[in-house]
Design an enzyme around this catalytic site. Structure first.
Site, PDB file in Angstrom:
ATOM      1  N   GLY A  39       1.154  -1.887   0.125  1.00  0.00           N
ATOM      2  CA  GLY A  39       0.213  -0.332   0.121  1.00  0.00           C
ATOM      3  C   GLY A  39       0.710   1.098   0.013  1.00  0.00           C
ATOM      4  O   GLY A  39       1.712   1.411   0.991  1.00  0.00           O
ATOM      5  N   LYS A  40       0.408   1.750  -1.172  1.00  0.00           N
ATOM      6  CA  LYS A  40       1.292   3.343  -1.152  1.00  0.00           C
ATOM      7  C   LYS A  40       1.621   4.377   0.271  1.00  0.00           C
ATOM      8  O   LYS A  40       2.665   4.132   0.992  1.00  0.00           O
ATOM      9  CB  LYS A  40       0.985   4.114  -2.069  1.00  0.00           C
ATOM     10  CG  LYS A  40       0.625   4.306  -3.466  1.00  0.00           C
ATOM     11  CD  LYS A  40       0.044   5.102  -4.088  1.00  0.00           C
ATOM     12  CE  LYS A  40       0.462   4.928  -5.603  1.00  0.00           C
ATOM     13  NZ  LYS A  40       1.583   4.703  -6.137  1.00  0.00           N
ATOM     14  N   THR A 217       8.946  13.147 -10.094  1.00  0.00           N
ATOM     15  CA  THR A 217      10.720  12.327  -9.822  1.00  0.00           C
ATOM     16  C   THR A 217      10.118  12.015 -11.419  1.00  0.00           C
ATOM     17  O   THR A 217       9.238  10.866 -11.978  1.00  0.00           O
ATOM     18  CB  THR A 217       9.869  11.587  -9.158  1.00  0.00           C
ATOM     19  OG1 THR A 217       8.829  10.362  -9.297  1.00  0.00           O
ATOM     20  CG2 THR A 217       9.409  11.644  -7.819  1.00  0.00           C
ATOM     21  N   GLY A 219      12.410   8.484 -11.747  1.00  0.00           N
ATOM     22  CA  GLY A 219      13.714   7.547 -12.033  1.00  0.00           C
ATOM     23  C   GLY A 219      14.588   7.402 -11.802  1.00  0.00           C
ATOM     24  O   GLY A 219      15.511   8.278 -11.269  1.00  0.00           O
ATOM     25  N   GLY A 222      16.286  10.852 -11.312  1.00  0.00           N
ATOM     26  CA  GLY A 222      16.392  11.634 -10.785  1.00  0.00           C
ATOM     27  C   GLY A 222      14.946  12.792 -10.330  1.00  0.00           C
ATOM     28  O   GLY A 222      13.845  12.224 -10.586  1.00  0.00           O
ATOM     29  N   ASP A 250       7.556   5.412  -3.524  1.00  0.00           N
ATOM     30  CA  ASP A 250       6.709   5.812  -2.064  1.00  0.00           C
ATOM     31  C   ASP A 250       8.098   6.089  -1.515  1.00  0.00           C
ATOM     32  O   ASP A 250       7.557   7.122  -0.723  1.00  0.00           O
ATOM     33  CB  ASP A 250       6.237   3.859  -1.658  1.00  0.00           C
ATOM     34  CG  ASP A 250       5.057   4.243  -2.249  1.00  0.00           C
ATOM     35  OD1 ASP A 250       4.592   5.496  -3.383  1.00  0.00           O
ATOM     36  OD2 ASP A 250       4.798   3.007  -2.719  1.00  0.00           O
TER      37      ASP A 250
HETATM   38  P1  ADP Z   1       7.266   5.706  -8.685  1.00  0.00           P
HETATM   39  O1  ADP Z   1       7.887   4.751  -8.433  1.00  0.00           O
HETATM   40  O2  ADP Z   1       6.319   7.121  -8.480  1.00  0.00           O
HETATM   41  O3  ADP Z   1       7.203   5.790 -10.331  1.00  0.00           O
HETATM   42  P2  ADP Z   1      10.308   7.330  -9.200  1.00  0.00           P
HETATM   43  O4  ADP Z   1      10.019   5.903 -10.165  1.00  0.00           O
HETATM   44  O5  ADP Z   1       9.732   8.387 -10.335  1.00  0.00           O
HETATM   45  O6  ADP Z   1       8.767   6.798  -8.790  1.00  0.00           O
HETATM   46  O7  ADP Z   1      11.153   6.546  -8.567  1.00  0.00           O
HETATM   47  C1  ADP Z   1      10.983   7.810  -7.370  1.00  0.00           C
HETATM   48  C2  ADP Z   1      12.582   8.929  -7.163  1.00  0.00           C
HETATM   49  O8  ADP Z   1      13.567   7.234  -6.210  1.00  0.00           O
HETATM   50  C3  ADP Z   1      13.440   9.232  -8.374  1.00  0.00           C
HETATM   51  O9  ADP Z   1      13.371  10.371  -8.190  1.00  0.00           O
HETATM   52  C4  ADP Z   1      14.245   8.883  -8.195  1.00  0.00           C
HETATM   53  O10 ADP Z   1      15.168   9.149  -7.340  1.00  0.00           O
HETATM   54  C5  ADP Z   1      14.984   7.082  -7.086  1.00  0.00           C
HETATM   55  N1  ADP Z   1      15.480   6.097  -7.671  1.00  0.00           N
HETATM   56  C6  ADP Z   1      14.384   5.283  -8.994  1.00  0.00           C
HETATM   57  N2  ADP Z   1      14.722   4.218  -9.663  1.00  0.00           N
HETATM   58  C7  ADP Z   1      15.903   4.866  -9.380  1.00  0.00           C
HETATM   59  C8  ADP Z   1      17.080   4.452  -9.666  1.00  0.00           C
HETATM   60  N3  ADP Z   1      16.366   3.636 -11.046  1.00  0.00           N
HETATM   61  N4  ADP Z   1      18.300   5.196  -9.824  1.00  0.00           N
HETATM   62  C9  ADP Z   1      18.547   5.867  -8.593  1.00  0.00           C
HETATM   63  N5  ADP Z   1      17.612   6.647  -8.324  1.00  0.00           N
HETATM   64  C10 ADP Z   1      16.323   6.181  -9.102  1.00  0.00           C
END
Ligand code: ADP
Length: 304
Positions: A39-40, A217, A219, A222, A250
Site C-alpha cells: 500500500g502506498k 520524480t 526514476g 532524478g 513511495d
Molecule cells: P515512481 O515509483 O512513483 O514511478 P520514480 O520511478 O520516479 O517513482 O522514482 C522515485 C525516485 O526514486 C526518483 O526520483 C529517484 O530519486 C529514485 N529512483 C528511482 N529509480 C532509481 C534508479 N534506477 N536509480 C537511482 N534512483 C532511483
C-alpha cells in the site's frame, strides 16, 4: 518535535509468479504465493520510520479490516518503528493487491481496496494533528478523506505533502493548502496536460501562481523541482545498482517528509527523498527490509 503523520492506504500484497500473464478464460499454475505488506501509505510510513533521526516520530493513520491480514499489516509497520495507534479496524477485509509476475518481470495488478475504502465518518475529526507536523497523503483512499485531511492540516498549521498517486485530477483543487506536491512523470503529464518530455521550466510554468512546490520524480534520471519564488531546477538521482524500482516513489516521499519534519529546506529534503528512493531500488520489493538512516545519510552527504 514535529512528527511525520502518513494518512492513507495499507494493503496486503499477494504476489505469485506465472509462466505468462493469463489470457481470458485461461487457468494457470502459479509458482508460490508470497505475502508482503504494501500500500502506498504503508510503504511511505515504513521508509520514513527507517530513515527518521532518533526522536522524530512517524505515525500511520489508516483503516485495516478485521481479518488476519490486519495483524500482519499492523505488526510490520510497528516493527519498522511506526506508531500504529492511528490504525482503525473496520468490519470486513483489509486492502489486498493481487500481483501476477511473468517470467520477463511483466506484471498485472488488481487492487481490492477493502478497508481503505471504508473510512469511518469521524476518522478525520479524530485525527490528532499539531502545528508543524508533516502530514503525508496519497490517493489510494477516498478523495473526500484526502480533501478533509488537507483542510484539517491547514487549519491547525500542519504542513502537507501530497503524493497524487494513483492520479486523480481533483488533486489540483487541493494545491492551495499543500506545501509539496510529489508526482512521477506520467502523473505530472496527466495532471498538467504536458504532451512532450517534461522539463523544470514547463513544470514551473504549469504551477505558476500556486503556493505549492511541485516535485516531479523521473526514476533513475532524478527529479524536477518547481517552487514559488525560486528558479526551476533539476536534482540528479544517486547512482546505485537498481534491481527493482517498485516502491522507489513511495520511499522517496517518506524520505522527503522526514527531512522536512527535521527542518531541512526543500532541496535538501529532495536529496533525502532521492537517497531513500535509490536505496529502495537496490532490492526486490516495495519495502527495503534493511533500509536505514546511515545509508541514506551517506548518499546525501557524499561528496560534500
Ligand atoms: P515512481 O515509483 O512513483 O514511478 P520514480 O520511478 O520516479 O517513482 O522514482 C522515485 C525516485 O526514486 C526518483 O526520483 C529517484 O530519486 C529514485 N529512483 C528511482 N529509480 C532509481 C534508479 N534506477 N536509480 C537511482 N534512483 C532511483
Amino acid at each position: 518535535m514535529s512528527r511525520v503523520v502518513v494518512v492513507g492506504s495499507v494493503n496486503l500484497d499477494l504476489v505469485y509468479g506465472v509462466p505468462h500473464l493469463p489470457r481470458p478464460g485461461e487457468t494457470l499454475l502459479g509458482d508460490a504465493l508470497r505475502r508482503h505488506s504494501g500500500g502506498k501509505g504503508g510503504n511511505q510510513a515504513h521508509a520514513a520510520a527507517r530513515v527518521a533521526p532518533p526522536g522524530l516520530p512517524v505515525a500511520m493513520v489508516a483503516c485495516v479490516g478485521d481479518d488476519e491480514a490486519a495483524v500482519r499489516l499492523t505488526s510490520d509497520l510497528a516493527d519498522a518503528g511506526v506508531d500504529v495507534a492511528g490504525l482503525h479496524a473496520v468490519a470486513g477485509p483489509s486492502g489486498t493487491a493481487l500481483i501476477a509476475v511473468d517470467a520477463d518481470g511483466e506484471n498485472t495488478i488488481v487492487v481490492i481496496p477493502g478497508a481503505n475504502a471504508a473510512w469511518p465518518g469521524d476518522a478525520v475529526d479524530r485525527l490528532a494533528l499539531a502545528a508543524g507536523d508533516v502530514v503525508v497523503l496519497q490517493l489510494e483512499v477516498p478523495f473526500e478523506v484526502v480533501a478533509a485531511v488537507v483542510a484539517r492540516a491547514a487549519s491547525v498549521g500542519a504542513r502537507t505533502v501530497l503524493n497524487a498517486a494513483p492520479l486523480d485530477r481533483r488533486a489540483a483543487e487541493l494545491l492551495g493548502d499543500v506545501e509539496v506536491l510529489v508526482v512521477n512523470e506520467v502523473e505530472a503529464a496527466e495532471l498538467f496536460g504536458f504532451d512532450s518530455e517534461v522539463d523544470a521550466e514547463t513544470v514551473a510554468h504549469a504551477v505558476a501562481g500556486s503556493p505549492a512546490a511541485v516535485v516531479v520524480t523521473l526514476g533513475g534520471r532524478g527529479a524536477l523541482v518547481a517552487a514559488p519564488g525560486t528558479p526551476p531546477r533539476e536534482v540528479p538521482a544517486f547512482a546505485v545498482d537498481a534491481v527493482d524500482t517498485v516502491g522507489a516513489g513511495d520511499a522517496f516521499v517518506g524520505g522527503l517528509a522526514v527531512a522536512l519534519a527535521d527542518g531541512a529546506a526543500l532541496d535538501e529534503a529532495v536529496r533525502w527523498g532521492s537517497a531513500t528512493g535509490a536505496l529502495t531500488a537496490t532490492v526486490h520489493g516495495a519495502r527495503h527490509p534493511r533500509l536505514d538512516r546511515a545509508a541514506a545519510e551517506a548518499l546525501v552527504t557524499g561528496g560534500r
